[in-house]
Structure formats: structure tokens, C-alpha cells
Design a protein around this motif. Sequence first.
Motif, short mmCIF file in Angstrom:
data_model
loop_
_atom_site.label_atom_id
_atom_site.label_comp_id
_atom_site.label_asym_id
_atom_site.label_seq_id
_atom_site.Cartn_x
_atom_site.Cartn_y
_atom_site.Cartn_z
N ALA A 136 20.16 68.56 52.15
CA ALA A 136 18.77 68.41 52.60
C ALA A 136 17.80 68.18 51.45
CB ALA A 136 18.34 69.63 53.41
N TYR A 137 18.11 68.72 50.27
CA TYR A 137 17.21 68.53 49.12
C TYR A 137 17.12 67.05 48.75
CZ TYR A 137 18.72 73.44 48.47
OH TYR A 137 19.06 74.76 48.64
N LYS B 223 15.50 75.19 56.28
CA LYS B 223 15.67 73.74 56.23
C LYS B 223 14.38 73.02 56.61
CE LYS B 223 18.68 70.07 58.05
NZ LYS B 223 19.81 69.78 58.97
N CYS B 224 13.70 73.53 57.63
CA CYS B 224 12.43 72.92 58.04
C CYS B 224 11.39 73.09 56.94
CB CYS B 224 11.94 73.57 59.33
SG CYS B 224 13.11 73.43 60.70
N ASP B 225 11.39 74.24 56.29
CA ASP B 225 10.42 74.47 55.22
C ASP B 225 10.67 73.57 54.02
OD1 ASP B 225 8.71 76.25 56.39
OD2 ASP B 225 9.64 78.05 55.57
N GLY C 22 12.79 81.77 59.77
CA GLY C 22 12.91 81.88 58.32
C GLY C 22 11.57 82.17 57.71
N TRP C 23 11.49 82.04 56.40
CA TRP C 23 10.21 82.27 55.73
C TRP C 23 10.22 81.61 54.36
CZ3 TRP C 23 14.01 86.01 56.01
CH2 TRP C 23 14.45 86.56 54.80
N THR C 24 9.03 81.37 53.85
CA THR C 24 8.85 80.88 52.48
C THR C 24 7.79 81.73 51.80
OG1 THR C 24 9.54 78.60 52.90
CG2 THR C 24 8.00 78.94 51.09
N VAL C 25 8.07 82.10 50.56
CA VAL C 25 7.15 82.90 49.76
C VAL C 25 6.49 81.99 48.73
CG1 VAL C 25 6.89 84.90 48.25
CG2 VAL C 25 8.67 84.91 50.01
#
Length: 460
Positions: A188-189, A163-165, A314-317
Motif C-alpha cells: 500500500a505504501y 490502510k485507509c489512513d 484503527g488510529w493515527t497519532v
Amino acid sequence: MALSQASIASSSSAFFAQTALDFNSRTSRAQTVAVPAKTVGVCKCVAAPEKTEYKTQVNRNANMAKLQAGYLFPEIARRRNAHLQKHPDAKIIPLGIGDTTEPIPEYITSAMAKRALAMSTLEGYSGYGPEQGEKPLRVAIAKTFYGDLGIEEDDIFVSDGAKCDISRLQVLFGADKTIAVQDPSYPAYVDSSVIMGQTGQYQKSVQKFGNIEYMRCTPDNGFFPDLSSTKRTDIIFFCSPNNPTGSAATREQLTQLVKFAKDNGSIIVYDSAYAMYMSDDNPRSIFEIPGAKDVALETSSFSKYAGFTGVRLGWTVVPKQLQYSDGFQVAKDFNRIVCTCFNGASTIIQAGGLACLQPEGLKAMHGVINFYKENTKIIMETFNSLGFNVYGGTNAPYVWVHFPGQSSWDVFAEILEKTHVVTTPGSGFGPGGEGFIRVSAFGHRENILEACKRFKQLYK
């Protein structure tokens, strides 16, 4: 109110200055001390004028004013609390907000505890870490979730949650971008797009914001949008398995989505936060689709896998192949955003994330996920037995129940009033969610069984 004309000054130094007293003298206690009277005026109590409210000269962000009411889940919590005030003895069962309920496996918490205790030693203390995340965790994420898909550890940015990303990605893209979202979709989007200034005003008649392309996802189209009638946008938000519908896109459908993005020069923000709940043979990652690294990035989270909703990881690629129209790598700009807006996820929590991806941690996570999937099965069987059309559940911890011709908020209110069970109104996820409610499978088993018992009593 008048004061005595023989008042004495409150300061002790002023009092003792008037006369010299010998406290060592036995006769001093018996002496009469003459204190000169001080004449004062009359003091009257007058009501103070009302304080005028101070206002700065800073204008409110006009985009914030566009938002409708509160964010969905705090609004649900507000209504839940109001219901509890009305029925203080009611046993509320929360199946609305998708918040995990089962304890984090001890193998994982032990790793965090060990890292925390190490911070008390010279050898184990660490301050700021890499904003992108610690290398061992990035390597483990790449290996565990992306295997032979060509994703490398330096493509991965560890964060405090998907969500933060999503908000950081909005800052990355800027206010002048157009967006498309599944309808219904995670709020959130849309809300972050409104705040960024990417949208027009809210159009109450159609329950949509201007300048957003709502890609309708219904039972009739298998919850996958008709891309042939979808307008071109810069950014496409796409979640699979989907929150709230619980549907998962097939390999063929995602291939169409990647082609659509390539044909239009768009970027896909792919949310795979529920990928580990997948039962069908559907892609767990957008990068399983050939060519996706040219047009997509992916964000995910440990929240619903390991019970990290309050722990936050979390993570983002962002693949190196993903470029802007001028050929500049998107990853380089995202790295700048991360370094500017974020100091990196907690090193203690990252130790927990690394433990999650060890063989014992993966086994423990699958155990928790299977528990929630059993809850989902119980809920689905309940509503199916009552004659409802039920969707989702198989690939996600959410059950999407259809109440044709009814308002989602009215159904939410009736269920809450008559069963004391909190659900989520489908319209809170977009106009395409009207007539549906989302029932979350996150709950203790006894609460799930009790909620289903109440559903049967209400709708039998």
C-alpha cells in the motif's frame, strides 16, 4: 414480415369508440360487430446497426496506468479461484492474505451489540460523531498504548483502519513529495505513492518505480536498511514488526532511524499494526525513542489484535511537535483532511474498540494473539525441520521462508498446485522479496497442522 390489413388498434378506447354496445342487453352477445378495417403498410424487421461505444472526453489518471497488474492480494485471490476451478474438489488452505480467522471475543462483540441496540432508543441514538473519534476511545488508546510517552488524546485520530489512513496521509503530503520504503514492504505504501503521482515509471529491469528510495532489508543486514547509503527523502515509510518479513527493529536501530530523519528533515510514517505481537524487548512504538515526536507520526489498527479486519477500526497519532518546514503543525492539516474526507469511524465499532481496551478486553485480545503466535511457531518449526532458512515469526504473525535462486511466483504456484495451500510470493512486496514466500499464521489450528503436513510431504 407482413401484418394483416384487418388489424385492430391495440387501444381498447379506440376499439370501443367504433360502436356503441349495450352490455346489459341479452342480445348484445349475439350481435355481430362490424369493425372498419384499417389499412397499414408492410413492416420489415431490419437489424439495428451496432451501437458504438460511448467515450467521455475525460482523460484517465496517468498515474493509474503506471501500476503493475492488480493489487497483490486480489491477484492472489484471483489465482486461488482459478486453481479451485481447475481442482473443484481440492481443500484449499489460505495462508496468503493476512486475514484473521478466529472469532472476536464475546466481551467485545457484546459491547458493539449493546451500542447497536441503543441506537433504537431516543436516549441511545446518535448521528454524526466527532471525525477524530469519540473522546473515551481516544483517551483509552493514549493510556493503553502510549502511557507515559507524552502522547495525549487529542494527538490521536480514530479511523476505519491503518490502510485507509495511509492513503489519507498521502493526500495530506501531496504529489510533490519523495518517499522511501523498506524493501520488501507492505504494497500500500508504494501503490498509494504511484497513484498520488509521487513516482516515476515502473522500471521492469529492476522491478522498481522511479523516484522511490527502496531501502533494502535482507537477512545480511538484519532486515534493517543501511541508512548511510540511503538517499534523503521527504517521507519514510517504516513498519515494525515488519510486514512481510516479520522482523522487528531494535531500540538502537530505531534511534538511528530517528536521527537519520532529523538530519535530513524527513517525516517518518511508522506503521505499528503488529506491535502487540512483539515478544522481544523491542519498542512497541516509535515514540519510545527520544526526539521521535519531532519527526514521526504513527498509524495502527485493531485488525490483527481483535479480529477487526472486517469490522474496521484503527488510529493515527500525529504529535503536536511535528511541524512542516514553515513551522505549521502537521496535525492541523491532518485534522482538515480527516474532516474533509471522512465522517468518523462507526460509533458502534468504536464501542467495540473501547471494550478492547478494558482489562477483560485486553485479556481476550492477548488470548487471540497468543493463539496465532502458537500457529506461527508450528509453521516455523515445520520449515526449519525441512532445512529452510526461516525468518520472522517471533514478533509477528508471518513466517518469511527463503527459496534461494527461485522465483517467488514459481514457488507460490508450485505450493498451490501440489499442496492446495495459498501463500504469498515475496516479490509482491518489492524486489527485495524475490526468492522468499510469506506464510501467514492466521488460520484455524487444524488448517495450520494440515498445511504443515502437506509442506512436509512436498519438501521431505
